[in-house]
Design a protein around this motif. Structure first.
Motif, PDB file in Angstrom:
ATOM      1  N   PHE A   2       0.832  -1.198   0.000  1.00 32.16           N
ATOM      2  CA  PHE A   2       0.000   0.000   0.000  1.00 32.16           C
ATOM      3  C   PHE A   2       0.875   1.261   0.000  1.00 32.16           C
ATOM      4  CE2 PHE A   2      -1.841  -3.267   2.893  1.00 32.16           C
ATOM      5  CZ  PHE A   2      -2.813  -3.742   2.034  1.00 32.16           C
ATOM      6  N   SER A   3       0.321   2.355  -0.508  1.00 29.72           N
ATOM      7  CA  SER A   3       1.029   3.632  -0.439  1.00 29.72           C
ATOM      8  C   SER A   3       0.441   4.536   0.641  1.00 29.72           C
ATOM      9  CB  SER A   3       0.963   4.349  -1.797  1.00 29.72           C
ATOM     10  OG  SER A   3      -0.391   4.623  -2.149  1.00 29.72           O
ATOM     11  N   LYS A   4      -0.828   4.252   1.043  1.00 27.60           N
ATOM     12  CA  LYS A   4      -1.467   5.077   2.067  1.00 27.60           C
ATOM     13  C   LYS A   4      -2.451   4.210   2.867  1.00 27.60           C
ATOM     14  CE  LYS A   4      -2.599   9.330   1.007  1.00 27.60           C
ATOM     15  NZ  LYS A   4      -3.322  10.532   0.463  1.00 27.60           N
ATOM     16  N   VAL A   5      -2.381   4.334   4.196  1.00 30.02           N
ATOM     17  CA  VAL A   5      -3.241   3.547   5.085  1.00 30.02           C
ATOM     18  C   VAL A   5      -3.915   4.471   6.094  1.00 30.02           C
ATOM     19  CG1 VAL A   5      -3.276   1.802   6.924  1.00 30.02           C
ATOM     20  CG2 VAL A   5      -1.910   1.413   4.863  1.00 30.02           C
ATOM     21  N   LEU A   6      -5.222   4.310   6.272  1.00 24.71           N
ATOM     22  CA  LEU A   6      -5.945   5.033   7.312  1.00 24.71           C
ATOM     23  C   LEU A   6      -5.943   4.205   8.594  1.00 24.71           C
ATOM     24  CD1 LEU A   6      -9.174   7.072   7.098  1.00 24.71           C
ATOM     25  CD2 LEU A   6      -9.083   5.209   8.759  1.00 24.71           C
ATOM     26  N   VAL A   7      -5.672   4.852   9.721  1.00 29.29           N
ATOM     27  CA  VAL A   7      -5.683   4.183  11.018  1.00 29.29           C
ATOM     28  C   VAL A   7      -6.973   4.565  11.738  1.00 29.29           C
ATOM     29  CG1 VAL A   7      -4.470   3.800  13.199  1.00 29.29           C
ATOM     30  CG2 VAL A   7      -3.169   4.303  11.109  1.00 29.29           C
ATOM     31  N   ALA A   8      -7.883   3.602  11.871  1.00 28.01           N
ATOM     32  CA  ALA A   8      -9.219   3.873  12.421  1.00 28.01           C
ATOM     33  C   ALA A   8      -9.215   3.721  13.934  1.00 28.01           C
ATOM     34  CB  ALA A   8     -10.241   2.943  11.780  1.00 28.01           C
ATOM     35  N   ASN A   9      -8.392   4.506  14.601  1.00 29.02           N
ATOM     36  CA  ASN A   9      -8.309   4.439  16.053  1.00 29.02           C
ATOM     37  C   ASN A   9      -7.682   5.726  16.580  1.00 29.02           C
ATOM     38  OD1 ASN A   9      -8.165   3.140  18.789  1.00 29.02           O
ATOM     39  ND2 ASN A   9      -8.611   1.317  17.583  1.00 29.02           N
ATOM     40  N   ARG A  10      -7.411   5.743  17.862  1.00 27.75           N
ATOM     41  CA  ARG A  10      -6.886   6.938  18.520  1.00 27.75           C
ATOM     42  C   ARG A  10      -5.804   6.527  19.518  1.00 27.75           C
ATOM     43  NH1 ARG A  10      -8.543   7.825  23.624  1.00 27.75           N
ATOM     44  NH2 ARG A  10      -8.526  10.082  23.431  1.00 27.75           N
ATOM     45  N   GLY A  11      -5.184   7.542  20.144  1.00 34.53           N
ATOM     46  CA  GLY A  11      -4.273   7.272  21.249  1.00 34.53           C
ATOM     47  C   GLY A  11      -3.033   6.489  20.875  1.00 34.53           C
ATOM     48  N   MET A  18       1.188   3.982  13.195  1.00 33.20           N
ATOM     49  CA  MET A  18       1.799   4.994  12.326  1.00 33.20           C
ATOM     50  C   MET A  18       3.316   4.876  12.295  1.00 33.20           C
ATOM     51  SD  MET A  18      -0.557   8.316  13.207  1.00 33.20           S
ATOM     52  CE  MET A  18      -2.341   8.243  13.010  1.00 33.20           C
ATOM     53  N   ARG A  19       3.923   4.503  13.399  1.00 32.49           N
ATOM     54  CA  ARG A  19       5.383   4.341  13.419  1.00 32.49           C
ATOM     55  C   ARG A  19       5.837   3.271  12.423  1.00 32.49           C
ATOM     56  NH1 ARG A  19       5.684   5.101  19.921  1.00 32.49           N
ATOM     57  NH2 ARG A  19       6.505   7.225  19.909  1.00 32.49           N
ATOM     58  N   THR A  20       5.123   2.157  12.411  1.00 30.37           N
ATOM     59  CA  THR A  20       5.483   1.105  11.467  1.00 30.37           C
ATOM     60  C   THR A  20       5.202   1.538  10.028  1.00 30.37           C
ATOM     61  OG1 THR A  20       5.260  -0.734  13.016  1.00 30.37           O
ATOM     62  CG2 THR A  20       4.864  -1.228  10.706  1.00 30.37           C
ATOM     63  N   LEU A  21       4.101   2.248   9.810  1.00 25.44           N
ATOM     64  CA  LEU A  21       3.809   2.746   8.465  1.00 25.44           C
ATOM     65  C   LEU A  21       4.941   3.647   7.970  1.00 25.44           C
ATOM     66  CD1 LEU A  21      -0.004   3.607   8.823  1.00 25.44           C
ATOM     67  CD2 LEU A  21       0.992   1.686   7.552  1.00 25.44           C
ATOM     68  N   GLU A  22       5.423   4.529   8.855  1.00 22.56           N
ATOM     69  CA  GLU A  22       6.525   5.425   8.475  1.00 22.56           C
ATOM     70  C   GLU A  22       7.758   4.623   8.077  1.00 22.56           C
ATOM     71  OE1 GLU A  22       7.282   8.248  11.584  1.00 22.56           O
ATOM     72  OE2 GLU A  22       5.173   8.810  11.739  1.00 22.56           O
ATOM     73  N   GLU A  23       8.073   3.590   8.859  1.00 24.15           N
ATOM     74  CA  GLU A  23       9.263   2.775   8.573  1.00 24.15           C
ATOM     75  C   GLU A  23       9.121   2.026   7.252  1.00 24.15           C
ATOM     76  OE1 GLU A  23       9.865   0.244  11.927  1.00 24.15           O
ATOM     77  OE2 GLU A  23      10.211   1.905  13.322  1.00 24.15           O
ATOM     78  N   MET A  24       7.877   1.728   6.872  1.00 27.04           N
ATOM     79  CA  MET A  24       7.631   1.004   5.625  1.00 27.04           C
ATOM     80  C   MET A  24       7.458   1.948   4.436  1.00 27.04           C
ATOM     81  SD  MET A  24       5.006  -1.957   7.014  1.00 27.04           S
ATOM     82  CE  MET A  24       5.056  -2.951   5.515  1.00 27.04           C
ATOM     83  N   GLY A  25       7.548   3.270   4.695  1.00 27.73           N
ATOM     84  CA  GLY A  25       7.401   4.236   3.617  1.00 27.73           C
ATOM     85  C   GLY A  25       5.969   4.419   3.160  1.00 27.73           C
ATOM     86  N   ILE A  26       5.011   4.162   4.057  1.00 27.05           N
ATOM     87  CA  ILE A  26       3.587   4.263   3.732  1.00 27.05           C
ATOM     88  C   ILE A  26       3.012   5.519   4.404  1.00 27.05           C
ATOM     89  CG2 ILE A  26       1.335   3.131   3.948  1.00 27.05           C
ATOM     90  CD1 ILE A  26       2.862   0.457   4.159  1.00 27.05           C
ATOM     91  N   SER A  27       2.271   6.313   3.666  1.00 27.00           N
ATOM     92  CA  SER A  27       1.636   7.505   4.228  1.00 27.00           C
ATOM     93  C   SER A  27       0.517   7.097   5.186  1.00 27.00           C
ATOM     94  CB  SER A  27       1.055   8.387   3.120  1.00 27.00           C
ATOM     95  OG  SER A  27       2.089   8.870   2.287  1.00 27.00           O
TER      96      SER A  27
END
Length: 591
Positions: A2-11, A18-27
């Motif tokens: 994926f190039s972009k993932v929505l995170v359906a949560n908070r906190g 999001m940290r793992t998404l950043e490491e994988m180069g995913i927005s």
């Protein structure tokens, strides 16, 4: 990928993903309620979308709003985190229908494991051992009485069929407690899972709660990442988790791991999941399967080196597991403490509020997963978790010492948290013996001993300390002088309030004032928290005994029973079912 993932949560879980998404180069795309406009997870994301008002049923639980946000952002996938919609098959299907990948298991697997009765039936048919009890819903209290007499016997547990996370779980030690347990489990099932259906099973009085982490891809590969012990709980909700489990030997570890793999295969599972079970006297029973990433996944990551969220994302994208069972090695010992906004001295009453100062511990082997900062508000509308503190070291003893050190470094100013509870429990004999610590957690006197000094008591203590004269030896330009100082000794930098950080100087303990000093008339029962009144058990004019149930208040996803402090007559009643109540409001007056 994926190039972009929505995170359906908070906190904290939103930031963790999001940290793992950043490491994988995913927005990353965040969603938020009006209460969370300035929350760290919103600022962390590459873009963010407002869902609606603060209540979860108007924001984080509205499927259409989340799908709409994903479509606006152009997100190809949605990661649900845990809680909220993470185990909602309808949400997973809605994602599929919208052409969006759900980062989790297939909807049919969620359905199969989402109903605890169906899961028990399925696991029993697959040869997985289950706790003795029903595999069909129990309709009435009378039906429950008959089934218990015929095949189960007391004590029993009444559980919501759609329950999880300690919600919808009540215990009846004998028949006199059955109706209350049945009603409470059904009420929580309806409130949190929109399903009042319950079932019953034998209650094991002091089992170890042991679960196994599994990973399964879409190509038929299923492995386990060993087990976690989550036995330290209050109200059947976890407080401390560790891996490996202290009571599990290599042979049992292999057996538990295989049970987890068999359970995942039985429902055609893919993604990360957790098979929970009870261990007592060497017997291991299937409890339930959580079809999502767990709060306590972090301890498994530290002992195996596997990023479970990364594997979830790769599996959802169709990738095959890059390693097999023999490649997974267990190293060292990890412990996680949940830093909740709760007052352990008041039987873990929710303690929402604003964080005035905030400093996380650091150093070797220390990890903090949090979603807060100084100025953050812990709202009664959401879960009481502030953060998770996780440590790793070579063995359980060393890991315990590291955790205590890290807890002493943790500062959460202006808010009551479970930090003092964790420090005390981890230094107790029961913990060091590897026990469940249930006796301590249920000991009201022990819990009361953890009370933090009241603000007015601290102020008085500091005022007295200002009058104390102390002698010091000081050195100036190589010359020694003897001096006298009036007032308290200096506190080194970093020593903060014990909410919080453990300073180098503890304030003197003072006798607590009586109830009258806290406000409220004689005989008044004052609400210790803000929430919603779910049940009122008495009427005005009723005669009550000490310990009688007055009402049930729901706050921060927990039901809190308010009982009579003494016998007498209910002269005033200030609450009604379904109404809201604030901290300090008078619930009733008993004389």
């Amino acid at each position: 990928m994926f190039s972009k993932v929505l995170v359906a949560n908070r906190g904290e879980i939103a930031i963790r993903v999001m940290r793992t998404l950043e490491e994988m180069g995913i927005s990353s795309v965040a969603v938020y309620s009006e209460l969370d406009r300035d929350a760290p997870h919103v600022r962390r994301a590459d873009e963010a979308y407002l869902l609606g008002p603060g209540p979860a049923n108007e924001s984080y639980l509205v499927i259409e709003k989340i799908i709409d946000a994903a479509q606006k952002a152009g997100a190809e996938a949605i990661h649900p985190g845990y809680g909220f919609l993470a185990e909602n098959a309808s949400f997973a299907r809605a994602c599929e229908e919208a052409g969006i990948t759900f980062i989790g298991p297939p909807p049919d697997a969620i359905d199969a494991m989402g109903s605890k009765t169906e899961a028990r039936k399925l696991m029993g048919a697959a040869g997985v051992p289950i706790v003795p009890g029903t595999t069909e819903p129990v309709e009435t209290v009378e039906d429950a009485k008959r089934i218990i007499a015929d095949s189960i016997d007391y004590p029993i547990a009444v559980k919501a069929a759609g329950g999880g996370g300690g919600k919808g779980f009540r215990v009846a030690l004998d028949e006199s407690e059955l109706e209350k347990a049945f009603e409470g489990a059904a009420r929580e099932g309806e409130k949190f899972f929109s399903d009042a259906t319950v079932y019953i099973e034998r209650y094991l009085p002091d089992p170890r709660h042991v679960e196994v982490q599994v990973l399964a891809d879409k190509h038929g590969n299923v492995i386990h990442l060993f087990e976690r012990d989550c036995s330290v709980q209050r109200r059947h909700q976890k407080l401390i988790e560790e891996s490996p489990a202290p009571a599990v030997n290599p042979e049992l570890r292999e057996r538990i791991g295989q049970i987890g793999i068999e359970a995942a295969r039985a429902v055609g599972y893919h993604s990360a999941g957790t098979v929970e079970g009870l261990l007592q006297d060497g017997d291991y029973y299937f409890l339930e399967m959580n079809t999502r990433v767990q709060v306590e996944h972090c301890v498994t990551e530290l002992v195996t080196g596997v990023d479970i969220v990364r594997e979830q994302i790769k599996i959802a994208a169709g990738e095959e597991l890059a390693f097999g069972q023999d490649d997974v090695v267990l190293r060292g010992h990890a412990i996680e403490c949940r830093i909740n906004a709760e007052d352990a001295s008041k039987n873990f009453a929710p303690a929402p509020g604003r964080i005035e100062s905030y400093r996380e511990p650091a150093g070797p082997g220390v990890r903090v997963d949090s979603g807060v900062e100084a100025g953050s508000e812990i709202s009664p509308m959401y879960d009481p978790m502030v953060a998770k503190l996780i440590v790793w070291d070579v063995d359980r003893e060393a890991s315990t010492r590291r955790m205590v050190r890290a807890l002493h470094e943790y500062e959460v100013g202006g808010l009551k948290t479970l930090i003092p509870f964790h420090v005390a429990l981890l230094q107790a004999e029961q913990w060091h013996k590897g026990e469940t610590c249930r006796d301590l957690i249920e000991d009201k006197q022990w819990l009361k001993s953890l009370a933090q000094p009241k603000p007015e008591a601290l102020a008085e203590a500091e005022e007295e300390e200002q009058k104390v004269e102390r002698s010091y030896a000081v050195e100036v330009s190589g010359r020694r002088f003897d001096v006298k100082v009036i007032g308290p000794p200096p506190v080194p930098n970093g020593a903060g309030p014990v909410g919080g950080a453990a300073g180098l100087r503890k304030p003197p303990q003072r006798r607590e004032r009586g109830e009258a000093a806290a406000g409220g008339a004689a005989g008044a029962i004052v609400s210790p928290l803000q929430g919603t009144v779910l049940k009122v058990a008495v009427e005005k004019g009723a005669e009550v005994e000490e310990g009688s149930l007055i009402c049930v208040i729901e706050a921060m996803k927990m039901e809190n029973e308010i009982t009579a402090p003494s016998s007498g007559t209910v002269e005033e009643l200030g609450v009604s079912e379904g109404g809201s109540i604030a901290t300090g409001d008078t619930i009733a007056v008993i004389r």
